[in-house]
Design an enzyme around this catalytic site. Structure first.
Site, mmCIF file in Angstrom:
data_model
loop_
_atom_site.group_PDB
_atom_site.id
_atom_site.type_symbol
_atom_site.label_atom_id
_atom_site.label_comp_id
_atom_site.label_asym_id
_atom_site.label_seq_id
_atom_site.Cartn_x
_atom_site.Cartn_y
_atom_site.Cartn_z
ATOM 1 N N ASP A 30 -3.912 -17.935 27.038
ATOM 2 C CA ASP A 30 -3.792 -18.912 28.107
ATOM 3 C C ASP A 30 -4.860 -19.975 27.848
ATOM 4 O OD1 ASP A 30 -4.110 -20.426 30.395
ATOM 5 O OD2 ASP A 30 -3.969 -18.743 31.794
ATOM 6 N N LYS B 167 -3.478 -28.402 32.493
ATOM 7 C CA LYS B 167 -4.643 -29.237 32.773
ATOM 8 C C LYS B 167 -4.761 -30.485 31.881
ATOM 9 C CE LYS B 167 -7.234 -26.094 35.555
ATOM 10 N NZ LYS B 167 -7.034 -24.645 35.486
ATOM 11 N N PHE C 59 -7.957 -15.478 34.954
ATOM 12 C CA PHE C 59 -7.227 -16.333 35.897
ATOM 13 C C PHE C 59 -6.035 -16.962 35.192
ATOM 14 C CE2 PHE C 59 -6.237 -20.359 37.997
ATOM 15 C CZ PHE C 59 -6.039 -19.911 39.290
HETATM 16 C C1 LIG Z 1 -6.010 -23.742 36.105
HETATM 17 C C2 LIG Z 1 -5.560 -22.573 35.301
HETATM 18 C C3 LIG Z 1 -4.275 -22.028 35.468
HETATM 19 C C4 LIG Z 1 -3.323 -22.497 36.524
HETATM 20 O O1 LIG Z 1 -2.892 -23.792 36.330
HETATM 21 P P1 LIG Z 1 -2.146 -24.559 37.526
HETATM 22 O O2 LIG Z 1 -1.769 -25.884 36.935
HETATM 23 O O3 LIG Z 1 -3.127 -24.656 38.650
HETATM 24 O O4 LIG Z 1 -0.969 -23.743 37.896
HETATM 25 C C5 LIG Z 1 -3.903 -20.996 34.635
HETATM 26 N N1 LIG Z 1 -4.723 -20.511 33.701
HETATM 27 C C6 LIG Z 1 -5.965 -21.008 33.514
HETATM 28 C C7 LIG Z 1 -6.834 -20.434 32.450
HETATM 29 C C8 LIG Z 1 -6.429 -22.037 34.326
HETATM 30 O O5 LIG Z 1 -7.680 -22.514 34.170
#
Ligand SMILES: *Cc1c(COP(=O)(O)O)cnc(C)c1O
Length: 393
Positions: free
Chosen positions: A219, A248, A134
């Site tokens: 990520d 986050k 994700f």
């Molecule tokens: C939450 C998340 C995203 C997206 O972040 P947003 O601030 O919602 O755009 C991307 N990568 C990972 C691993 C995430 O947990």
């Protein structure tokens, strides 16, 4: 007399959620408009790493708001310079670009890798990503994500994100070709249900990227900023990526994200990446308060201890009720349920005053505030036990 909150609902585009309206937050707790108290183990989706309205963030943004909110992204400002310096000093990266969301930081990482491919690899542009990964909800990051069905949801998707299988190095090898420029992954797949990468897999990816001259992109939007019991998850594994993204937890509830790169691949020129709110002093002041707190002596060590307490409690529950494995690191944990009872437990727990998340129907994910106390973890485990008992009865 204030307007009833549910009368205002038709003004919003739909978001699936129960009809609860939260009006106040304090540390580990949220309070709804009826005055009911909830212990919050979702914390804005692993965002509020210091809990709700922590003093450090409140003070930082109040003072910054009274001083300078937005000089425009075309000029430098002190909080963004200081936050960038904090991040580079405490990581293996040399340069930082600030965005407002995780998806935006990942878009930046994708653009950076593609530009690097243009400069160094004859225009190679393919970024190998992973099934069930994700990376966000913009068009490019949806294509980079490996969520089932997302490739067709808003067709046509973006090209150039072949999917390998997580923890399967051979599946990555099979996708390599002259167009490959990078490999991008979460060190722990969060939305997939907290699936940690095996250390060997990450060592293998690092070696593969070195062998073929590819960029390794982590990520760490969910795993970064103390969540896994290290400042960044890559440090726990001892595998350095070339590019990392944060989001986050970085703002503790305030919208800020970051793209970090090592010097050798930091090839953006002025104008290649930017945005109206990027690196504004208000959000960077929050980021500074968060990272400053995480770096205080014993903070991360305490977070590891608390994570251990939570994991041990989950193990005990699992044995008690004959549930499945406990996964994850630090304060990013999941409990496998062996049956699709996640949503029912989430609902029952909410009734009992505990907020939980079930990223997949067969598991629960736990993302308490990193500064949770022993007593709060004990309370949450008790509430969880009651919820599981009720659902299984
Ligand atoms: C939450 C998340 C995203 C997206 O972040 P947003 O601030 O919602 O755009 C991307 N990568 C990972 C691993 C995430 O947990």
């Amino acid at each position: 007399m204030q307007t009833q909150l549910n009368e205002l609902l038709p003004n919003l585009m739909p978001i699936a959620q129960p009809g609860i309206f939260f009006v106040r937050g304090e540390g580990a707790y949220l309070f709804d408009d009826q005055g009911k108290q909830y212990l919050d183990w979702v914390q804005g989706w692993a965002v509020n790493c210091l809990g709700h309205s922590p003093q450090a963030v409140v003070t930082a943004i109040s003072e910054q708001a009274a001083t300078l909110i937005n000089p425009s992204p075309a000029f430098y400002n002190r909080p963004s310079l200081e936050l960038a310096s904090l991040l580079t000093r405490h990581s293996c990266f040399d340069h930082v670009f600030f965005g407002s969301s995780g998806a935006e930081a990942n878009e930046g990482a994708i653009k950076l890798a593609r530009k690097w491919g243009q400069l160094n690899k004859n225009g190679a542009y393919e970024i190998i990503t992973f099934a069930d990964g994700f990376h966000g909800r913009t068009l490019a990051t949806m294509s980079a994500s490996g969520k089932a069905g997302w490739d067709r949801l808003f067709s046509p998707g973006m090209q150039g994100f072949p999917k390998a299988t997580f923890n399967d190095l051979a599946s990555v090898r099979r996708l390599l070709n002259l167009n490959t420029v990078a490999v991008m992954l979460e060190p722990i797949q969060g939305e997939a249900g907290v699936i940690p990468a095996n250390a060997d897999f990450l060592y293998g990816l690092r070696a593969l990227c070195d062998e073929f001259g590819l960029l390794l992109i982590f990520d760490e939007v969910q795993t970064g900023c103390g969540r896994t019991g290290n400042l960044f998850a890559y440090q726990g594994y001892g595998v350095e990526p070339d590019i990392m993204t944060l989001g986050k937890g970085l703002g503790g509830g305030v919208p800020i994200s970051a793209l970090l790169a090592k010097q050798h691949c930091s090839c953006f020129e002025a104008g290649d990446q930017g945005g109206t709110y990027c690196g504004n002093p208000l959000v960077c002041a929050a980021g500074k308060a968060i990272i400053g707190t995480l770096l205080e002596a014993d903070f991360i060590a305490h977070c590891r201890e608390t994570g251990k307490q939570l994991a041990e409690g989950l193990h005990a529950l699992s044995e008690n009720f004959n549930l499945g494995e406990v996964r994850g690191q630090g304060m990013l944990l999941a409990l496998e349920l062996k049956a699709d009872i996640g949503p029912a437990i989430v609902e029952q727990a909410r009734e009992n005053g505990l907020l939980l998340n079930s990223p997949r129907p067969h598991c629960l994910r736990f993302m308490p505030a990193l500064n949770s106390g022993e007593e709060e973890i004990r309370e949450g485990l008790e509430l969880l036990l009651n919820a599981i008992q009720t659902v299984l009865r």
